[in-house]
Design a protein around this motif. Structure first.
Motif, PDB file in Angstrom:
ATOM      1  N   LEU A   1      17.012   7.936  12.747  1.00  0.00           N
ATOM      2  CA  LEU A   1      18.372   7.388  12.865  1.00  0.00           C
ATOM      3  C   LEU A   1      18.411   6.244  13.872  1.00  0.00           C
ATOM      4  O   LEU A   1      19.021   5.201  13.619  1.00  0.00           O
ATOM      5  CB  LEU A   1      19.352   8.484  13.286  1.00  0.00           C
ATOM      6  N   ARG A   2      17.754   6.429  15.004  1.00  0.00           N
ATOM      7  CA  ARG A   2      17.763   5.402  16.038  1.00  0.00           C
ATOM      8  C   ARG A   2      17.063   4.132  15.526  1.00  0.00           C
ATOM      9  O   ARG A   2      17.537   3.018  15.761  1.00  0.00           O
ATOM     10  CB  ARG A   2      17.076   5.926  17.296  1.00  0.00           C
ATOM     11  N   GLU A   3      15.959   4.321  14.791  1.00  0.00           N
ATOM     12  CA  GLU A   3      15.255   3.166  14.233  1.00  0.00           C
ATOM     13  C   GLU A   3      16.104   2.421  13.213  1.00  0.00           C
ATOM     14  O   GLU A   3      15.966   1.200  13.043  1.00  0.00           O
ATOM     15  CB  GLU A   3      13.952   3.627  13.577  1.00  0.00           C
ATOM     16  N   ALA A   4      17.000   3.156  12.534  1.00  0.00           N
ATOM     17  CA  ALA A   4      17.869   2.539  11.530  1.00  0.00           C
ATOM     18  C   ALA A   4      19.105   1.896  12.156  1.00  0.00           C
ATOM     19  O   ALA A   4      19.955   1.355  11.434  1.00  0.00           O
ATOM     20  CB  ALA A   4      18.296   3.583  10.497  1.00  0.00           C
ATOM     21  N   GLY A   5      19.224   1.961  13.479  1.00  0.00           N
ATOM     22  CA  GLY A   5      20.318   1.270  14.160  1.00  0.00           C
ATOM     23  C   GLY A   5      21.441   2.151  14.659  1.00  0.00           C
ATOM     24  O   GLY A   5      22.448   1.636  15.152  1.00  0.00           O
ATOM     25  N   TRP A   6      21.283   3.473  14.577  1.00  0.00           N
ATOM     26  CA  TRP A   6      22.337   4.371  15.052  1.00  0.00           C
ATOM     27  C   TRP A   6      22.297   4.458  16.573  1.00  0.00           C
ATOM     28  O   TRP A   6      21.247   4.692  17.163  1.00  0.00           O
ATOM     29  CB  TRP A   6      22.179   5.761  14.440  1.00  0.00           C
ATOM     30  N   SER A   7      23.469   4.317  17.200  1.00  0.00           N
ATOM     31  CA  SER A   7      23.584   4.458  18.652  1.00  0.00           C
ATOM     32  C   SER A   7      23.552   5.940  19.021  1.00  0.00           C
ATOM     33  O   SER A   7      23.677   6.823  18.161  1.00  0.00           O
ATOM     34  CB  SER A   7      24.901   3.850  19.141  1.00  0.00           C
ATOM     35  N   GLU A   8      23.403   6.222  20.312  1.00  0.00           N
ATOM     36  CA  GLU A   8      23.422   7.618  20.766  1.00  0.00           C
ATOM     37  C   GLU A   8      24.753   8.279  20.429  1.00  0.00           C
ATOM     38  O   GLU A   8      24.794   9.407  19.932  1.00  0.00           O
ATOM     39  CB  GLU A   8      23.155   7.675  22.267  1.00  0.00           C
ATOM     40  N   ARG A   9      25.858   7.565  20.680  1.00  0.00           N
ATOM     41  CA  ARG A   9      27.170   8.131  20.347  1.00  0.00           C
ATOM     42  C   ARG A   9      27.308   8.312  18.840  1.00  0.00           C
ATOM     43  O   ARG A   9      27.851   9.309  18.368  1.00  0.00           O
ATOM     44  CB  ARG A   9      28.286   7.221  20.862  1.00  0.00           C
ATOM     45  N   GLY A  10      26.798   7.350  18.074  1.00  0.00           N
ATOM     46  CA  GLY A  10      26.876   7.452  16.626  1.00  0.00           C
ATOM     47  C   GLY A  10      26.118   8.643  16.088  1.00  0.00           C
ATOM     48  O   GLY A  10      26.587   9.341  15.179  1.00  0.00           O
ATOM     49  N   VAL A  11      24.935   8.923  16.650  1.00  0.00           N
ATOM     50  CA  VAL A  11      24.150  10.085  16.215  1.00  0.00           C
ATOM     51  C   VAL A  11      24.920  11.373  16.471  1.00  0.00           C
ATOM     52  O   VAL A  11      24.973  12.270  15.614  1.00  0.00           O
ATOM     53  CB  VAL A  11      22.776  10.122  16.922  1.00  0.00           C
ATOM     54  N   VAL A  12      25.523  11.491  17.657  1.00  0.00           N
ATOM     55  CA  VAL A  12      26.289  12.692  17.993  1.00  0.00           C
ATOM     56  C   VAL A  12      27.468  12.860  17.043  1.00  0.00           C
ATOM     57  O   VAL A  12      27.724  13.960  16.520  1.00  0.00           O
ATOM     58  CB  VAL A  12      26.758  12.638  19.462  1.00  0.00           C
ATOM     59  N   THR A  13      28.192  11.788  16.783  1.00  0.00           N
ATOM     60  CA  THR A  13      29.350  11.876  15.890  1.00  0.00           C
ATOM     61  C   THR A  13      28.914  12.212  14.463  1.00  0.00           C
ATOM     62  O   THR A  13      29.583  12.987  13.762  1.00  0.00           O
ATOM     63  CB  THR A  13      30.156  10.566  15.914  1.00  0.00           C
ATOM     64  N   LEU A  14      27.792  11.654  14.036  1.00  0.00           N
ATOM     65  CA  LEU A  14      27.256  11.968  12.710  1.00  0.00           C
ATOM     66  C   LEU A  14      26.926  13.453  12.600  1.00  0.00           C
ATOM     67  O   LEU A  14      27.296  14.120  11.619  1.00  0.00           O
ATOM     68  CB  LEU A  14      26.008  11.116  12.460  1.00  0.00           C
ATOM     69  N   ALA A  15      26.227  13.996  13.591  1.00  0.00           N
ATOM     70  CA  ALA A  15      25.889  15.419  13.569  1.00  0.00           C
ATOM     71  C   ALA A  15      27.156  16.267  13.585  1.00  0.00           C
ATOM     72  O   ALA A  15      27.270  17.273  12.863  1.00  0.00           O
ATOM     73  CB  ALA A  15      24.999  15.764  14.760  1.00  0.00           C
ATOM     74  N   GLN A  16      28.122  15.872  14.400  1.00  0.00           N
ATOM     75  CA  GLN A  16      29.389  16.605  14.459  1.00  0.00           C
ATOM     76  C   GLN A  16      30.108  16.581  13.110  1.00  0.00           C
ATOM     77  O   GLN A  16      30.665  17.587  12.671  1.00  0.00           O
ATOM     78  CB  GLN A  16      30.289  15.988  15.539  1.00  0.00           C
ATOM     79  N   LEU A  17      30.109  15.436  12.451  1.00  0.00           N
ATOM     80  CA  LEU A  17      30.807  15.334  11.171  1.00  0.00           C
ATOM     81  C   LEU A  17      30.200  16.278  10.128  1.00  0.00           C
ATOM     82  O   LEU A  17      30.918  17.027   9.464  1.00  0.00           O
ATOM     83  CB  LEU A  17      30.773  13.893  10.664  1.00  0.00           C
ATOM     84  N   VAL A  18      28.886  16.260   9.998  1.00  0.00           N
ATOM     85  CA  VAL A  18      28.243  17.110   8.997  1.00  0.00           C
ATOM     86  C   VAL A  18      28.460  18.578   9.346  1.00  0.00           C
ATOM     87  O   VAL A  18      28.772  19.404   8.474  1.00  0.00           O
ATOM     88  CB  VAL A  18      26.740  16.795   8.894  1.00  0.00           C
ATOM     89  N   ALA A  19      28.323  18.917  10.623  1.00  0.00           N
ATOM     90  CA  ALA A  19      28.519  20.299  11.047  1.00  0.00           C
ATOM     91  C   ALA A  19      29.969  20.727  10.864  1.00  0.00           C
ATOM     92  O   ALA A  19      30.256  21.863  10.449  1.00  0.00           O
ATOM     93  CB  ALA A  19      28.091  20.457  12.505  1.00  0.00           C
ATOM     94  N   PHE A  20      30.914  19.830  11.152  1.00  0.00           N
ATOM     95  CA  PHE A  20      32.328  20.166  10.978  1.00  0.00           C
ATOM     96  C   PHE A  20      32.674  20.400   9.514  1.00  0.00           C
ATOM     97  O   PHE A  20      33.360  21.372   9.177  1.00  0.00           O
ATOM     98  CB  PHE A  20      33.220  19.051  11.532  1.00  0.00           C
ATOM     99  N   VAL A  21      32.215  19.534   8.612  1.00  0.00           N
ATOM    100  CA  VAL A  21      32.520  19.730   7.194  1.00  0.00           C
ATOM    101  C   VAL A  21      31.843  21.002   6.682  1.00  0.00           C
ATOM    102  O   VAL A  21      32.369  21.681   5.793  1.00  0.00           O
ATOM    103  CB  VAL A  21      32.140  18.496   6.364  1.00  0.00           C
ATOM    104  N   SER A  22      30.699  21.375   7.256  1.00  0.00           N
ATOM    105  CA  SER A  22      30.062  22.645   6.922  1.00  0.00           C
ATOM    106  C   SER A  22      30.962  23.815   7.320  1.00  0.00           C
ATOM    107  O   SER A  22      31.103  24.792   6.566  1.00  0.00           O
ATOM    108  CB  SER A  22      28.706  22.752   7.626  1.00  0.00           C
ATOM    109  N   PHE A  23      31.560  23.735   8.498  1.00  0.00           N
ATOM    110  CA  PHE A  23      32.545  24.731   8.954  1.00  0.00           C
ATOM    111  C   PHE A  23      33.780  24.726   8.060  1.00  0.00           C
ATOM    112  O   PHE A  23      34.246  25.775   7.587  1.00  0.00           O
ATOM    113  CB  PHE A  23      32.924  24.414  10.405  1.00  0.00           C
ATOM    114  N   GLN A  24      34.302  23.554   7.828  1.00  0.00           N
ATOM    115  CA  GLN A  24      35.522  23.392   7.034  1.00  0.00           C
ATOM    116  C   GLN A  24      35.331  23.965   5.626  1.00  0.00           C
ATOM    117  O   GLN A  24      36.228  24.646   5.092  1.00  0.00           O
ATOM    118  CB  GLN A  24      35.853  21.904   6.978  1.00  0.00           C
ATOM    119  N   SER A  25      34.166  23.725   5.031  1.00  0.00           N
ATOM    120  CA  SER A  25      33.884  24.212   3.685  1.00  0.00           C
ATOM    121  C   SER A  25      33.880  25.732   3.643  1.00  0.00           C
ATOM    122  O   SER A  25      34.420  26.347   2.704  1.00  0.00           O
ATOM    123  CB  SER A  25      32.525  23.686   3.209  1.00  0.00           C
TER     124      SER A  25
END
Length: 364
Positions: free
Chosen positions: A112-136
């Protein structure tokens, strides 16, 4: 962009006069802050993770979880996202978090970092996938309590695999079995230094006891989302009445066994054992090997609790009306069942963050 004030009630078509609606009102904090987590995730729009990318990825994750109503909700708001190394890396990471978070390694974050994701972006990405997993899973459970899921015979859910490497990425001694011992956790992405938070942000961390935790200061790279997630957690686990706290902790432990999260299981198995005074049953659960039944050597009530929590924890979630009937036969009422569903569902969120942003180590 505006969203429903209670998205899950709308998608599950909950009758406002029903016992389920009353139970969710009783658990108002969990209901409000689950919605609040959604609103923060899909209310932010920044260069680290633009809103258009968030919505498109949420639609994909909901589809992977077999939740057509949730998928339609996100797909309705989605706009086309151009293919790029950045979006391809994000989708690969999301697929890993959705289907096999225990397979994550530091390399996944590195890509992810090599593809241009920032540290904050990586955290938000992980949170989003984990949250939708919870929501589902929460949506699947709410629909179950509404009687909207076709009944069927659920296959017995078994323990998943877990990490057996003897050392962490930093060379610390890693646990290779499930345990109730206190463990440490090391991040694969740098936690945000406390001095980098503003005075008000430091006060928010301190309010929840997060100041000295690498895990929470890492999630604190998106602090508004961490705040809503923490309040959701408290609204699910720290409330009176309903399902005994020990059985909420049991559900968290079951989800962690399905997902292979040794760290989360260590915390919540310890609490379940302490509160239930049934440490033998907890040890029986922790000792289940990959591919073996999670409900072996359990009482009828705990076997029924384990069955529903485990069926909610697989991907896609697969709970059944018979499991609810078995629990009602053991004396659980609608509020108890809501507590159980929310506890198991929340650990679809917690496990995915713990397993993909770092790893546990043995103290001492």
């Amino acid at each position: 962009m505006t969203y429903p004030t209670d998205l899950l009630a709308e998608l599950a078509d909950i009758d406002p006069a029903s016992e389920l609606a009353s139970a969710r009102a009783t658990r108002d904090a969990a209901t409000r802050h689950a919605q609040g987590s959604h609103d923060v995730l899909f209310g932010q729009d920044d260069d680290d993770f633009p809103l258009s990318e968030r919505i498109a990825l949420a639609a994909k994750v909901a589809e992977w979880h077999g939740q057509p109503a949730l998928h339609s909700h996100y797909a309705h708001h989605a706009q086309p996202v151009s293919a790029s190394p950045r979006s391809e890396a994000a989708q690969a990471f999301a697929h890993l978090l959705t289907f096999e978070p225990v397979a994550a390694t530091p390399d996944a974050i590195g890509r992810l970092r090599e593809a241009g994701w920032s540290e904050r972006g990586v955290v938000t990405l992980a949170q989003l996938v984990a949250f939708v997993s919870f929501q589902s899973r929460l949506l699947a459970g709410l629909r179950l309590l509404q009687g909207n899921n076709a009944d069927g015979r659920a296959p017995e859910v078994t323990a998943g695999r877990w990490h057996t490497a003897p050392q962490t990425a930093e060379g610390k001694t890693a646990p290779v079995r499930f345990t109730r011992e206190e463990l440490g956790w090391e991040p694969w992405l740098a936690a945000k230094p406390l001095a980098a938070f503003s005075t008000d942000e430091q006060a928010t961390l301190a309010r929840f006891g997060h100041t000295d935790s690498d895990y929470f200061r890492l999630l604190g790279r998106n602090l508004p989302l961490l705040e809503q997630r923490t309040l959701t957690d408290k609204g699910i686990f720290y409330t009176t009445g309903g399902l005994p706290r020990a059985e909420r902790e049991l559900a968290a432990t079951v989800a962690s066994k399905v997902n292979g999260c040794i760290y989360c299981a260590s915390v919540h198995a310890r609490k379940a054992g302490q509160l239930s005074k049934n440490e033998t049953a907890i040890e029986n659960l922790l000792n289940v090997q990959p591919g073996a039944s999670l409900s072996q050597h359990q009482s009828p009530r705990w076997a029924a609790v384990i069955a529903l929590a485990a069926s909610l924890s697989v991907t896609p979630p697969a709970p059944t009306q018979k499991q609810v009937s078995d629990l009602r036969a053991e004396g659980l009422e609608t509020l108890d069942l809501l507590d159980l569903i929310q506890s198991a569902a929340f650990f679809a969120w917690a496990n995915r963050l713990m397993l993909t942003l770092g790893e546990p180590f043995e103290r001492g």
